[in-house]
Design a protein around this motif. Structure first.
Motif, PDB file in Angstrom:
ATOM      1  N   ALA A   1      36.497  42.731  39.695  1.00 12.66           N
ATOM      2  CA  ALA A   1      37.167  42.950  40.794  1.00 12.66           C
ATOM      3  C   ALA A   1      37.564  41.541  41.385  1.00 12.66           C
ATOM      4  CB  ALA A   1      36.508  43.927  41.863  1.00 12.66           C
ATOM      5  N   LEU A   2      36.417  40.781  41.625  1.00 10.65           N
ATOM      6  CA  LEU A   2      36.570  39.245  42.003  1.00 10.65           C
ATOM      7  C   LEU A   2      37.556  38.648  41.511  1.00 10.65           C
ATOM      8  CD1 LEU A   2      33.023  38.576  43.281  1.00 10.65           C
ATOM      9  CD2 LEU A   2      34.927  39.346  44.634  1.00 10.65           C
ATOM     10  N   PHE A   3      37.645  38.702  40.154  1.00 12.83           N
ATOM     11  CA  PHE A   3      38.579  37.869  39.351  1.00 12.83           C
ATOM     12  C   PHE A   3      40.183  38.274  39.583  1.00 12.83           C
ATOM     13  CE2 PHE A   3      35.007  37.076  36.277  1.00 12.83           C
ATOM     14  CZ  PHE A   3      34.907  35.749  36.718  1.00 12.83           C
ATOM     15  N   GLU A   4      40.158  39.597  39.832  1.00 16.78           N
ATOM     16  CA  GLU A   4      41.282  40.196  39.964  1.00 16.78           C
ATOM     17  C   GLU A   4      42.089  39.959  41.484  1.00 16.78           C
ATOM     18  OE1 GLU A   4      38.940  42.178  38.640  1.00 16.78           O
ATOM     19  OE2 GLU A   4      39.975  42.139  36.574  1.00 16.78           O
ATOM     20  N   ARG A   5      41.125  39.275  42.312  1.00 19.13           N
ATOM     21  CA  ARG A   5      41.519  38.893  43.736  1.00 19.13           C
ATOM     22  C   ARG A   5      41.799  37.434  43.766  1.00 19.13           C
ATOM     23  NH1 ARG A   5      36.603  41.847  47.311  1.00 19.13           N
ATOM     24  NH2 ARG A   5      37.487  43.900  46.895  1.00 19.13           N
ATOM     25  N   GLY A   6      41.778  36.831  42.375  1.00 18.53           N
ATOM     26  CA  GLY A   6      42.114  35.352  42.513  1.00 18.53           C
ATOM     27  C   GLY A   6      41.117  34.455  42.252  1.00 18.53           C
ATOM     28  N   HIS A   7      39.741  34.853  42.328  1.00 19.84           N
ATOM     29  CA  HIS A   7      38.837  33.974  42.084  1.00 19.84           C
ATOM     30  C   HIS A   7      38.686  33.610  40.728  1.00 19.84           C
ATOM     31  CE1 HIS A   7      37.576  34.709  46.324  1.00 19.84           C
ATOM     32  NE2 HIS A   7      37.943  36.004  46.046  1.00 19.84           N
ATOM     33  N   GLU A   8      38.250  32.293  40.410  1.00 21.87           N
ATOM     34  CA  GLU A   8      37.919  31.763  39.381  1.00 21.87           C
ATOM     35  C   GLU A   8      36.679  31.633  38.942  1.00 21.87           C
ATOM     36  OE1 GLU A   8      40.355  28.004  39.165  1.00 21.87           O
ATOM     37  OE2 GLU A   8      42.188  29.116  39.559  1.00 21.87           O
ATOM     38  N   ILE A   9      35.700  31.261  39.862  1.00 22.37           N
ATOM     39  CA  ILE A   9      34.272  31.202  39.581  1.00 22.37           C
ATOM     40  C   ILE A   9      33.720  32.222  40.385  1.00 22.37           C
ATOM     41  CG2 ILE A   9      32.295  29.577  39.770  1.00 22.37           C
ATOM     42  CD1 ILE A   9      34.445  27.332  39.844  1.00 22.37           C
ATOM     43  N   VAL A  10      32.906  32.911  39.667  1.00 20.69           N
ATOM     44  CA  VAL A  10      31.785  34.098  40.347  1.00 20.69           C
ATOM     45  C   VAL A  10      30.351  33.649  40.155  1.00 20.69           C
ATOM     46  CG1 VAL A  10      31.158  36.404  40.518  1.00 20.69           C
ATOM     47  CG2 VAL A  10      33.604  36.003  40.241  1.00 20.69           C
ATOM     48  N   VAL A  11      29.617  33.776  41.126  1.00 25.20           N
ATOM     49  CA  VAL A  11      28.104  33.364  40.866  1.00 25.20           C
ATOM     50  C   VAL A  11      27.348  34.836  41.111  1.00 25.20           C
ATOM     51  CG1 VAL A  11      26.096  32.428  42.173  1.00 25.20           C
ATOM     52  CG2 VAL A  11      28.325  31.288  42.225  1.00 25.20           C
ATOM     53  N   ASN A  12      26.956  35.223  39.930  1.00 28.00           N
ATOM     54  CA  ASN A  12      25.904  36.619  40.014  1.00 28.00           C
ATOM     55  C   ASN A  12      24.477  36.338  40.301  1.00 28.00           C
ATOM     56  OD1 ASN A  12      24.814  38.838  39.236  1.00 28.00           O
ATOM     57  ND2 ASN A  12      24.808  38.540  36.957  1.00 28.00           N
ATOM     58  N   CYS A  13      24.198  36.667  41.509  1.00 29.29           N
ATOM     59  CA  CYS A  13      22.872  36.373  42.065  1.00 29.29           C
ATOM     60  C   CYS A  13      22.555  38.057  42.425  1.00 29.29           C
ATOM     61  CB  CYS A  13      22.671  35.658  43.237  1.00 29.29           C
ATOM     62  SG  CYS A  13      23.167  33.947  43.062  1.00 29.29           S
ATOM     63  N   ALA A  14      22.570  38.880  41.478  1.00 24.72           N
ATOM     64  CA  ALA A  14      22.432  40.320  41.531  1.00 24.72           C
ATOM     65  C   ALA A  14      21.140  40.904  41.745  1.00 24.72           C
ATOM     66  CB  ALA A  14      23.411  41.304  40.856  1.00 24.72           C
ATOM     67  N   GLY A  15      20.107  40.098  41.464  1.00 24.74           N
ATOM     68  CA  GLY A  15      18.955  40.399  41.325  1.00 24.74           C
ATOM     69  C   GLY A  15      18.484  41.513  40.302  1.00 24.74           C
ATOM     70  N   VAL A  16      18.124  42.595  40.708  1.00 17.11           N
ATOM     71  CA  VAL A  16      17.732  43.519  39.763  1.00 17.11           C
ATOM     72  C   VAL A  16      18.965  44.263  39.459  1.00 17.11           C
ATOM     73  CG1 VAL A  16      17.078  45.517  41.222  1.00 17.11           C
ATOM     74  CG2 VAL A  16      16.018  45.477  39.203  1.00 17.11           C
ATOM     75  N   GLY A  17      20.026  44.112  40.064  1.00 16.80           N
ATOM     76  CA  GLY A  17      21.337  44.798  39.907  1.00 16.80           C
ATOM     77  C   GLY A  17      22.020  43.953  38.689  1.00 16.80           C
ATOM     78  N   ALA A  18      21.610  42.901  38.295  1.00 15.47           N
ATOM     79  CA  ALA A  18      22.153  42.301  37.064  1.00 15.47           C
ATOM     80  C   ALA A  18      22.171  43.080  35.859  1.00 15.47           C
ATOM     81  CB  ALA A  18      21.643  40.848  37.163  1.00 15.47           C
ATOM     82  N   ARG A  19      21.099  43.784  35.930  1.00 16.59           N
ATOM     83  CA  ARG A  19      20.867  44.765  34.608  1.00 16.59           C
ATOM     84  C   ARG A  19      22.262  45.322  34.115  1.00 16.59           C
ATOM     85  NH1 ARG A  19      16.585  46.885  31.550  1.00 16.59           N
ATOM     86  NH2 ARG A  19      17.069  48.818  30.452  1.00 16.59           N
ATOM     87  N   ALA A  20      22.751  46.078  35.322  1.00 19.26           N
ATOM     88  CA  ALA A  20      23.965  46.732  35.148  1.00 19.26           C
ATOM     89  C   ALA A  20      25.159  45.848  35.285  1.00 19.26           C
ATOM     90  CB  ALA A  20      24.071  47.954  36.236  1.00 19.26           C
ATOM     91  N   LEU A  21      25.113  44.913  36.352  1.00 19.05           N
ATOM     92  CA  LEU A  21      26.313  44.078  36.462  1.00 19.05           C
ATOM     93  C   LEU A  21      26.784  43.298  35.290  1.00 19.05           C
ATOM     94  CD1 LEU A  21      28.716  43.220  38.596  1.00 19.05           C
ATOM     95  CD2 LEU A  21      26.893  41.518  39.262  1.00 19.05           C
ATOM     96  N   ALA A  22      25.625  42.588  34.762  1.00 16.44           N
ATOM     97  CA  ALA A  22      25.752  41.692  33.733  1.00 16.44           C
ATOM     98  C   ALA A  22      25.417  42.262  32.316  1.00 16.44           C
ATOM     99  CB  ALA A  22      24.891  40.528  33.951  1.00 16.44           C
ATOM    100  N   GLY A  23      25.163  43.607  32.403  1.00 17.38           N
ATOM    101  CA  GLY A  23      24.697  44.203  31.064  1.00 17.38           C
ATOM    102  C   GLY A  23      23.427  43.707  30.441  1.00 17.38           C
ATOM    103  N   ASP A  24      22.545  43.104  31.293  1.00 25.64           N
ATOM    104  CA  ASP A  24      21.284  42.532  30.788  1.00 25.64           C
ATOM    105  C   ASP A  24      20.256  43.476  30.389  1.00 25.64           C
ATOM    106  OD1 ASP A  24      19.330  40.691  30.115  1.00 25.64           O
ATOM    107  OD2 ASP A  24      20.243  39.263  31.494  1.00 25.64           O
TER     108      ASP A  24
END
Length: 181
Positions: free
Chosen positions: A1-24
């Motif tokens: 969603a952030l890329f669709e808003r025009g952002h070119e760089i996103v920092v993922n500091c999602a903690g335990v949520g990175a499991r789902a967000l980053a598919g890790d």
């Protein structure tokens, strides 16, 4: 969603949520419980003990409260706290304060101000729980993700340095001096 808003760089500091967000799939919850209690006269310094089996006991002294901890429960996603876990933390902290010579160790934890549970973002395989992911990922069409998560129970210690390094990666990408792999 952030890329669709025009952002070119996103920092993922999602903690335990990175499991789902980053598919890790290497990210998992390490449940930790702490108690905030009233200060105890005669306890002027913080205490810490690491016992075998990930049994960590600590008493952190602040001006207006103490933090007693903790648990480190692998793959535990439940955020409820039962009385038995709270009492086990208090008992371990009292023993630690007694060994340290606190004259009022029996009063430690007598008045609980707050109980907190957190799901620490552990990451790794085969018993490793602090495999921090700090890297650049190419997300296509001039889009970059800088990942910074997986600190496990070392978050408070490691986060300062990894945040600075993540900011340096963002700056390098923005300047065009770093390229995603």
């Amino acid at each position: 969603a952030l890329f669709e808003r025009g952002h070119e760089i996103v920092v993922n500091c999602a903690g335990v949520g990175a499991r789902a967000l980053a598919g890790d799939p290497l990210v998992r919850a390490m449940r930790g419980i702490v108690l905030h209690t009233r200060p105890v006269p005669g306890l002027a310094r913080s205490l810490h003990d690491d016992a075998p089996g990930n049994v960590v006991t600590y008493v952190f002294v602040y001006d207006d409260h103490l933090v007693l901890g903790s648990t480190y429960e692998q793959d535990a996603w439940d955020e409820r706290i039962d009385q038995g876990q709270s009492q086990a933390i208090i008992d371990r902290c009292r023993k630690l304060a007694c060994v340290d010579g606190c004259p009022n160790w029996r009063d430690l934890g007598a008045e609980i101000l707050d109980r907190r549970v957190g799901l620490r973002p552990a990451r790794g395989q085969a018993g490793v729980t602090e495999d921090v992911r700090l890297e650049i990922e190419h997300a296509g069409a001039g889009r970059t993700i800088v990942h910074n998560y997986g600190h496990g129970r070392s978050g408070v210690s490691l986060a300062w340095g990894t945040a600075e390094e993540a900011a340096d990666l963002v700056s390098a990408v923005a300047r065009g001096t770093a390229r995603p792999d």
